[in-house]
Design a protein around this motif. Sequence first.
Motif, PDB file in Angstrom:
ATOM      1  N   ARG A 136       0.838  -1.208   0.000  1.00 34.45           N
ATOM      2  CA  ARG A 136       0.000   0.000   0.000  1.00 34.45           C
ATOM      3  C   ARG A 136       0.870   1.255   0.000  1.00 34.45           C
ATOM      4  N   MET A 137       1.954   1.214   0.778  1.00 34.21           N
ATOM      5  CA  MET A 137       2.850   2.370   0.827  1.00 34.21           C
ATOM      6  C   MET A 137       3.497   2.612  -0.541  1.00 34.21           C
ATOM      7  N   ALA A 138       3.890   1.519  -1.203  1.00 39.60           N
ATOM      8  CA  ALA A 138       4.506   1.638  -2.533  1.00 39.60           C
ATOM      9  C   ALA A 138       3.496   2.176  -3.548  1.00 39.60           C
ATOM     10  N   ALA A 139       2.228   1.720  -3.415  1.00 41.53           N
ATOM     11  CA  ALA A 139       1.187   2.171  -4.347  1.00 41.53           C
ATOM     12  C   ALA A 139       0.881   3.656  -4.161  1.00 41.53           C
ATOM     13  N   GLN A 140       0.960   4.114  -2.919  1.00 41.22           N
ATOM     14  CA  GLN A 140       0.689   5.532  -2.648  1.00 41.22           C
ATOM     15  C   GLN A 140       1.773   6.427  -3.230  1.00 41.22           C
TER      16      GLN A 140
ATOM     17  N   GLN B 163       3.637   5.759  -5.892  1.00 42.43           N
ATOM     18  CA  GLN B 163       3.673   5.688  -7.353  1.00 42.43           C
ATOM     19  C   GLN B 163       2.837   6.773  -8.030  1.00 42.43           C
ATOM     20  N   PRO B 164       1.568   6.980  -7.627  1.00 44.59           N
ATOM     21  CA  PRO B 164       0.785   8.035  -8.277  1.00 44.59           C
ATOM     22  C   PRO B 164       1.397   9.412  -8.095  1.00 44.59           C
ATOM     23  N   ALA B 165       1.998   9.653  -6.911  1.00 43.66           N
ATOM     24  CA  ALA B 165       2.589  10.967  -6.647  1.00 43.66           C
ATOM     25  C   ALA B 165       3.720  11.256  -7.621  1.00 43.66           C
ATOM     26  N   SER B 166       4.588  10.257  -7.883  1.00 47.43           N
ATOM     27  CA  SER B 166       5.703  10.463  -8.797  1.00 47.43           C
ATOM     28  C   SER B 166       5.213  10.604 -10.233  1.00 47.43           C
ATOM     29  N   SER B 167       4.156   9.831 -10.595  1.00 47.20           N
ATOM     30  CA  SER B 167       3.607   9.926 -11.953  1.00 47.20           C
ATOM     31  C   SER B 167       3.006  11.294 -12.184  1.00 47.20           C
ATOM     32  N   LYS B 168       2.320  11.830 -11.137  1.00 45.81           N
ATOM     33  CA  LYS B 168       1.700  13.145 -11.254  1.00 45.81           C
ATOM     34  C   LYS B 168       2.750  14.223 -11.459  1.00 45.81           C
ATOM     35  N   ALA B 169       3.879  14.120 -10.708  1.00 43.20           N
ATOM     36  CA  ALA B 169       4.943  15.110 -10.846  1.00 43.20           C
ATOM     37  C   ALA B 169       5.536  15.078 -12.246  1.00 43.20           C
ATOM     38  N   THR B 170       5.704  13.872 -12.797  1.00 50.91           N
ATOM     39  CA  THR B 170       6.256  13.719 -14.148  1.00 50.91           C
ATOM     40  C   THR B 170       5.342  14.352 -15.190  1.00 50.91           C
ATOM     41  N   ASN B 171       4.036  14.102 -15.047  1.00 52.30           N
ATOM     42  CA  ASN B 171       3.080  14.656 -16.008  1.00 52.30           C
ATOM     43  C   ASN B 171       3.045  16.181 -15.958  1.00 52.30           C
ATOM     44  N   ASN B 172       3.142  16.726 -14.747  1.00 51.04           N
ATOM     45  CA  ASN B 172       3.110  18.185 -14.605  1.00 51.04           C
ATOM     46  C   ASN B 172       4.311  18.845 -15.266  1.00 51.04           C
ATOM     47  N   ASN B 173       5.494  18.234 -15.110  1.00 52.18           N
ATOM     48  CA  ASN B 173       6.696  18.798 -15.704  1.00 52.18           C
ATOM     49  C   ASN B 173       6.696  18.668 -17.217  1.00 52.18           C
TER      50      ASN B 173
END
Length: 655
Positions: free
Chosen positions: A531-535, A537-547
């Motif tokens: 669950r910690m790993a899944a939480q 993952q979305p945060a890093s994907s969101k940062a990548t998309n924003n940049n």
Amino acid sequence: MLIALQDITFEFGSRVILEDSSWHIEPGDRVGLIGLNGTGKSTLLRIINGEYSISKGSVNKSKSLTIGFFNQDLLSFETDESILTVGMMAFGKALELEKDIERITKELEDSQTDELLHEFSDKLHEFEALDGYNMKHKTAQVLEGLGFTTSDLDRPYSQFSGGWRMRVLLARLILQQPDVLMLDEPTNHLDLPSIEWLERYLVGYNGAVIIVSHDRFFLDRMVNKIVEVYQQQLHHYAGSYADYEVEKELRREMQQRAYENQQDYIRQQERFIERFKAKASKAAQAQSIAKRLDKLERVEQTDSGPSKIRINFTVDKTPGKILCTLNNISKSFGNIEILKGTSAEINRGDKIALIGANGKGKSTLLRIIFGMEPMEGERVPGHNVVTSFYAQHQLESLDMNSEILDELKNFGSGRTELELRQLLGCFLFTGDDVFKKIKILSGGEKARVALAKTIISQANFLMLDEPTNHLDMNSVQMLIDALNKYDGSLVLVSHDRYFVSQTANKIWEIVDGEIKEFKGTYNEYEEWKKRMAAQQQPASSKATNNNADTKKDSRQQNAAPTQDAGKGAINKDIQRELQKQQKQFSQVEGQVASLKERKAGLEASLGSPDIYNDKAKFAQVESEYQDVQKYLDRANQQYEQLFEKIMQLEANLIS
């Protein structure tokens, strides 16, 4: 088909190991080879590898087949080369080409003939086809996956201990990528992170894999078939080890019923023969029945399954609420910091598993808790605590001139000789084995004696460092059952995840020199990690998309107030759904418990000899048993689905 064993028989002197046994190994097979110690598992691997010759039958292999065999005998290999060089020996052909290319390069400095240039071009092409440019990188990747640091790679192989050498040799073997990879106890020398890495590697392995292991967790994750060596035969099962256990029990029940029915038939026929053999009108019929009985293929009675002997701990004194307190503990070995100002507390009833990679200080922490390792900080022992410590170094405390049974008698536990012999049987010492001198035992046998002494110690606080290393699956299960009934507390170190998952109610992990505690079982700990790993993952994907997209980022910023306003409503919806699923989960959990109880009652009825005398009653109970099993399967499936939904909703709620 890669390998076909057809009706093979193999004998050691007068002892038959395998008789008229067959086995076909197909591409993509993931086989767990199991059986009691001494039944011939490793022998069978050596037959496949061509080391032993069979006395009957045939072993057929495809012509170009390559076999890799990982076993303890590999430790005879010696070299002063670096472990990176040893690992790269897997690329024998590429290494030869690399030397040829270096030679030709030097020759081209003096003479650039067409012949030499063609040879150079051909060698380069072949080297590239063998992925020679990546062999160093691949080797380093596998070695680091098995627990070595980057700085270790240039260290000589001869400087490492036996366990670490086995890792190097395992790395070399899997880099060779044989068509059939045979692994004899591969997890014995690996810590948890390395075992998990090996699992991930084997999942994508292209060849067939045959595994001999006492690690049930490893087998359940790795295999799709089980082959059991039992009573000189090979018995085949589809699925994981857990599937095998269910199927094995069903086969045992069916065989036992067939045996009992046949015995009833034989008794009836024998009574007829005895009654009418002297009567002229029936004598011929009686004689015919007798001949038929002589030719009858007898169904063998099943064994009783795993030993029913139970290991029991006894506790002499009840300790206080707190068994041990560690305050601001620090420990270093030279420049290597193991613990840095960490604190922890062990309470009565705690069953703690210390997990993590080798070298993190698990065994050191055990010794600190026991009070035998110097450190900085404060260790406060509890009231009325009686501690027993099992570890490899405890073997030194055994009296080398004593017999095994006397070693336990002299320990002063007050147990009878029969009780001690039963206990030693659990640890694989049967019959006259108990009279062997300690000094002639192997390291593994001495370890089992030391563990038996720990069990009869009457301590209320146990410290166990790799207690399952030299036990078979049956003995491990007995130890698990004993520890679950044990009234005392314990701290254990083990890389056997099944053992940990069945015994511990708390998990300790040393992270950056600190003890991190998780209150729950190992399975719950693994779910929490996912669950910690899944939480994250979305945060890093969101940062990548924003940049990556500034226009989209601008729109998101403009819309942010609306999103924030809606987030609370979304969380409430998730919370309501979570409560609904949790309520349903509790109901299904109750159904599963009720069905299991009903199933156990029906199994007890089916096991009663009286029920076989009433065919109608037997048919009714058996039909009801089948119905309960179906309902239980459905309930278990619904239970798992609800559990997964709850885990997902919890993750969504947190993120």
